[in-house]
Enzyme design. Structure first.
Site, PDB file in Angstrom:
ATOM      1  CB  SER A 124       8.938  33.734   8.570  1.00  0.00           C
ATOM      2  OG  SER A 124       9.867  33.918   9.641  1.00  0.00           O
ATOM      3  CE1 TYR A 149       8.331  28.586  10.583  1.00  0.00           C
ATOM      4  CE2 TYR A 149       9.742  29.784  11.272  1.00  0.00           C
ATOM      5  CZ  TYR A 149       8.486  29.927  10.911  1.00  0.00           C
ATOM      6  OH  TYR A 149       7.408  30.139  10.415  1.00  0.00           O
ATOM      7  CE  LYS A 153       6.897  29.184   7.732  1.00  0.00           C
ATOM      8  NZ  LYS A 153       5.838  28.692   6.426  1.00  0.00           N
TER       9      LYS A 153
HETATM   10  P1  NAD Z   1      -0.623  27.442  13.015  1.00  0.00           P
HETATM   11  O1  NAD Z   1       0.255  26.325  12.815  1.00  0.00           O
HETATM   12  O2  NAD Z   1      -1.541  28.205  13.833  1.00  0.00           O
HETATM   13  O3  NAD Z   1      -1.870  27.353  11.439  1.00  0.00           O
HETATM   14  C1  NAD Z   1      -0.960  26.240  10.386  1.00  0.00           C
HETATM   15  C2  NAD Z   1      -1.334  25.425  10.116  1.00  0.00           C
HETATM   16  O4  NAD Z   1      -1.581  24.380   8.946  1.00  0.00           O
HETATM   17  C3  NAD Z   1      -2.756  24.632  10.888  1.00  0.00           C
HETATM   18  O5  NAD Z   1      -3.830  24.351  10.574  1.00  0.00           O
HETATM   19  C4  NAD Z   1      -2.167  23.251  10.935  1.00  0.00           C
HETATM   20  O6  NAD Z   1      -2.971  21.869  11.380  1.00  0.00           O
HETATM   21  C5  NAD Z   1      -2.008  23.128   9.636  1.00  0.00           C
HETATM   22  N1  NAD Z   1      -1.019  22.030   8.301  1.00  0.00           N
HETATM   23  C6  NAD Z   1       0.211  22.279   9.024  1.00  0.00           C
HETATM   24  N2  NAD Z   1       1.373  21.095   8.625  1.00  0.00           N
HETATM   25  C7  NAD Z   1       0.517  20.464   8.169  1.00  0.00           C
HETATM   26  C8  NAD Z   1       0.271  19.331   7.125  1.00  0.00           C
HETATM   27  N3  NAD Z   1       0.957  18.444   6.744  1.00  0.00           N
HETATM   28  N4  NAD Z   1      -0.609  19.245   5.747  1.00  0.00           N
HETATM   29  C9  NAD Z   1      -1.878  20.213   6.065  1.00  0.00           C
HETATM   30  N5  NAD Z   1      -1.967  20.373   7.200  1.00  0.00           N
HETATM   31  C10 NAD Z   1      -1.219  20.761   8.023  1.00  0.00           C
HETATM   32  O7  NAD Z   1      -0.033  28.750  11.904  1.00  0.00           O
HETATM   33  P2  NAD Z   1       0.350  30.167  11.882  1.00  0.00           P
HETATM   34  O8  NAD Z   1       0.408  30.999  12.690  1.00  0.00           O
HETATM   35  O9  NAD Z   1      -1.784  30.503  11.579  1.00  0.00           O
HETATM   36  O10 NAD Z   1       1.556  30.333  10.934  1.00  0.00           O
HETATM   37  C11 NAD Z   1       1.071  30.258   9.531  1.00  0.00           C
HETATM   38  C12 NAD Z   1       1.855  29.532   8.348  1.00  0.00           C
HETATM   39  O11 NAD Z   1       2.607  30.846   8.845  1.00  0.00           O
HETATM   40  C13 NAD Z   1       3.019  29.449   8.441  1.00  0.00           C
HETATM   41  O12 NAD Z   1       3.290  28.632   7.440  1.00  0.00           O
HETATM   42  C14 NAD Z   1       3.721  29.672   9.522  1.00  0.00           C
HETATM   43  O13 NAD Z   1       5.269  29.134   9.650  1.00  0.00           O
HETATM   44  C15 NAD Z   1       4.135  30.733   9.097  1.00  0.00           C
HETATM   45  N6  NAD Z   1       4.395  32.162   9.821  1.00  0.00           N
HETATM   46  C16 NAD Z   1       3.480  32.394  11.497  1.00  0.00           C
HETATM   47  C17 NAD Z   1       4.265  32.881  11.377  1.00  0.00           C
HETATM   48  C18 NAD Z   1       3.629  33.335  13.090  1.00  0.00           C
HETATM   49  O14 NAD Z   1       4.520  33.819  13.792  1.00  0.00           O
HETATM   50  N7  NAD Z   1       2.845  32.963  13.749  1.00  0.00           N
HETATM   51  C19 NAD Z   1       5.568  33.871  11.499  1.00  0.00           C
HETATM   52  C20 NAD Z   1       5.866  33.558   9.999  1.00  0.00           C
HETATM   53  C21 NAD Z   1       5.859  32.991   9.227  1.00  0.00           C
HETATM   54  N1  UFG Z   2      10.461  36.838  24.793  1.00  0.00           N
HETATM   55  C1  UFG Z   2      10.295  37.287  25.903  1.00  0.00           C
HETATM   56  N2  UFG Z   2      10.364  35.843  26.904  1.00  0.00           N
HETATM   57  C2  UFG Z   2       9.612  34.430  26.669  1.00  0.00           C
HETATM   58  C3  UFG Z   2       9.309  35.019  25.055  1.00  0.00           C
HETATM   59  C4  UFG Z   2      10.066  35.638  24.085  1.00  0.00           C
HETATM   60  O1  UFG Z   2      11.284  37.315  27.065  1.00  0.00           O
HETATM   61  O2  UFG Z   2       9.090  33.874  26.567  1.00  0.00           O
HETATM   62  C5  UFG Z   2      11.201  37.470  23.607  1.00  0.00           C
HETATM   63  C6  UFG Z   2      11.882  37.142  22.945  1.00  0.00           C
HETATM   64  O3  UFG Z   2      13.484  36.844  23.327  1.00  0.00           O
HETATM   65  C7  UFG Z   2      12.069  38.308  21.837  1.00  0.00           C
HETATM   66  C8  UFG Z   2      10.830  38.568  21.814  1.00  0.00           C
HETATM   67  O4  UFG Z   2       9.925  38.267  23.071  1.00  0.00           O
HETATM   68  O5  UFG Z   2      12.815  38.766  21.841  1.00  0.00           O
HETATM   69  C9  UFG Z   2       9.979  38.286  20.965  1.00  0.00           C
HETATM   70  O6  UFG Z   2       9.559  36.603  20.874  1.00  0.00           O
HETATM   71  P1  UFG Z   2       8.692  35.556  19.565  1.00  0.00           P
HETATM   72  O7  UFG Z   2       9.309  34.165  20.341  1.00  0.00           O
HETATM   73  O8  UFG Z   2       7.261  35.972  20.002  1.00  0.00           O
HETATM   74  O9  UFG Z   2       9.273  36.223  18.628  1.00  0.00           O
HETATM   75  P2  UFG Z   2      10.117  35.922  17.651  1.00  0.00           P
HETATM   76  O10 UFG Z   2      10.417  36.737  17.624  1.00  0.00           O
HETATM   77  O11 UFG Z   2      11.786  34.874  18.302  1.00  0.00           O
HETATM   78  O12 UFG Z   2      10.412  34.923  16.561  1.00  0.00           O
HETATM   79  C10 UFG Z   2       9.474  35.281  15.406  1.00  0.00           C
HETATM   80  C11 UFG Z   2       7.963  33.874  15.335  1.00  0.00           C
HETATM   81  C12 UFG Z   2       9.349  32.979  14.485  1.00  0.00           C
HETATM   82  C13 UFG Z   2       9.850  33.805  13.219  1.00  0.00           C
HETATM   83  C14 UFG Z   2      10.201  35.174  13.947  1.00  0.00           C
HETATM   84  C15 UFG Z   2      11.207  35.614  12.497  1.00  0.00           C
HETATM   85  O13 UFG Z   2       7.925  33.072  16.543  1.00  0.00           O
HETATM   86  O14 UFG Z   2       8.499  31.965  13.776  1.00  0.00           O
HETATM   87  O15 UFG Z   2       9.468  35.634  14.265  1.00  0.00           O
HETATM   88  O16 UFG Z   2       9.990  36.312  11.669  1.00  0.00           O
HETATM   89  F1  UFG Z   2      10.781  32.934  12.616  1.00  0.00           F
END
Ligand code: NAD
Ligand code: UFG
Length: 337
Positions: A124, A149, A153
């Site tokens: 991330s 979290y 990562k």
């Molecule tokens: P998500 O929660 O939709 O998908 C993650 C999946 O992992 C889920 O289906 C959940 O059931 C499964 N899971 C969780 N713990 C587990 C375990 N112990 N064993 C087996 N399965 C398990 O999330 P996503 O948005 O698809 O994210 C996927 C990956 O990308 C995650 O590692 C997340 O941290 C990373 N990531 C997501 C974002 C974002 O904004 N969505 C940003 C950066 C990184």
């Molecule tokens: N924001 C609002 N109101 C809300 C939610 C978010 O104003 O209700 C703003 C936040 O302050 C930020 C922007 O919208 O400026 C984006 O916020 P998000 O929560 O959607 O995303 P972040 O950038 O904070 O976080 C995301 C992922 C994290 C990851 C991070 C960096 O959710 O998992 O990007 O990669 F760690």
């Protein structure tokens, strides 16, 4: 390739399975369904003609993992499984370290024991911390994380780098995602947050559906175009395509590469809100609230490395991201059933 996709029924994992299958790969999904739904499998089947083999297994369960590796031969693993709620990780750090670190260590142990050499990991942009100025370049390294979290990562990146040094022939791509949003344009796959969403676009989607009154804009006094936070949003299908390229790259190389996956462009909170208003054809109410602790003003990716090593560029713009997100929420008012 035959690819193990952990977390494959989740938001990014499910879209990635569709792209992998459509590109001629085979996938086996492993997920404990903690944050996803078994019906995602049928939807992947609808979109690709193939319903993937599925194991309801937790990566913290060593015996369960072993069974999956005994019963299959994998060429690669894309590791999505993990917990991702920043706020929850602050109140339940052990839960996060157990899932994202201990679980991942179990998985890596199996990859090595069963000779699976290629891995793609979901990292991330959060690992840049607030130490650098956007555009964030991979060569900056890692900053200081501000929550458990983010620390999981950062630790996983270090662990995988060490494994690549210690195990000849091992190949890893650590993908640093920026802000994935949007949904599959069919409306069959998308993000279904539990409870009140923490992230911007899922929250806006609830306002558009009339389930929440208004958006709280966290701060309008940042040094940005309109004072609100700027992020690099990427369509989840573009992100999924990056995984296909990354796993194919890993198969042809050895060692460990960190690669950003973003569009390279930043949009403010209000710009995203207005794009969503256009997508849903409604005016969406908002109020300005205090800054959210831990937020930075501006985050967007340097995208040269993804272009150079993977030949990857994003295709979809913010309008398409919002339109697909809205379409998914209209088609699935109660989530994926
Ligand atoms: P998500 O929660 O939709 O998908 C993650 C999946 O992992 C889920 O289906 C959940 O059931 C499964 N899971 C969780 N713990 C587990 C375990 N112990 N064993 C087996 N399965 C398990 O999330 P996503 O948005 O698809 O994210 C996927 C990956 O990308 C995650 O590692 C997340 O941290 C990373 N990531 C997501 C974002 C974002 O904004 N969505 C940003 C950066 C990184
Ligand atoms: N924001 C609002 N109101 C809300 C939610 C978010 O104003 O209700 C703003 C936040 O302050 C930020 C922007 O919208 O400026 C984006 O916020 P998000 O929560 O959607 O995303 P972040 O950038 O904070 O976080 C995301 C992922 C994290 C990851 C991070 C960096 O959710 O998992 O990007 O990669 F760690």
């Amino acid at each position: 390739m035959n690819i193990l996709v952990t977390g494959g029924t989740g938001f990014i994992g499910s879209h990635t399975c569709v792209e992998l299958l459509n590109n001629g790969h085979q996938v086996v999904i492993l997920d404990n369904l903690y944050n996803s739904n078994i019906h995602v499998l049928e939807r992947i089947g609808k979109l690709t003609g193939v319903t993937p083999k599925f194991y309801e297994t937790d990566i913290r369960d060593k015996e369960g993992l072993k069974k999956v590796f005994e019963e299959n031969r994998f060429d690669a693993c894309i590791h999505f499984a993990g917990l991702k709620a920043v706020g929850e990780s602050v109140s339940k750090p052990l839960f996060y370290y157990q899932n994202n670190i201990e679980g991942s260590l179990n998985l890596y142990e199996c990859l090595i024991a069963y000779g699976v050499k290629n891995i793609v990991f979901s990292s991330s942009a959060t690992v840049y911390g607030d130490n650098f100025e956007a555009p964030f370049k991979e060569e900056y390294g890692r900053g200081t994380t501000t929550n458990p979290y983010g620390s999981t990562k950062l630790m996983n990146e270090i662990i995988i780098e060490d494994l690549c040094k210690a195990n000849e022939g091992m190949s890893a791509v650590l993908l640093r995602y920026f802000n994935p949003i949007g949904a599959h344009e069919s409306g069959l796959l998308g993000e279904v947050p539990n409870g009140i969403p923490n992230n911007l676009v899922p929250y806006i989607a609830r306002v558009a559906e009339g389930k929440l009154d208004r958006l709280n804009v966290f701060g309008d006094d940042y040094d940005t175009v309109d004072g609100t936070g700027v992020r690099d949003y990427i369509h989840v299908v573009d992100l999924a395509r990056a995984h296909v390229k990354a796993v194919e790259y890993a198969d042809k190389h050895t060692g460990c590469e960190v690669i950003n996956v973003g569009s390279g462009k930043g949009y403010s909170v209000l710009e995203v809100l207005h794009a969503y208003e256009k997508a849903c054809g409604k005016t969406l109410p908002y109020v300005v609230a205090p800054r959210r602790p831990g937020d930075i003003a501006t985050s967007y990716a340097a995208t040269d490395k993804a272009k150079e090593l993977l030949g990857f560029e994003t295709e979809y713009d913010i309008e398409k991201m919002c339109a697909d997100s809205y379409h998914f929420s209209v088609m699935n008012p109660n989530g994926i059933e």
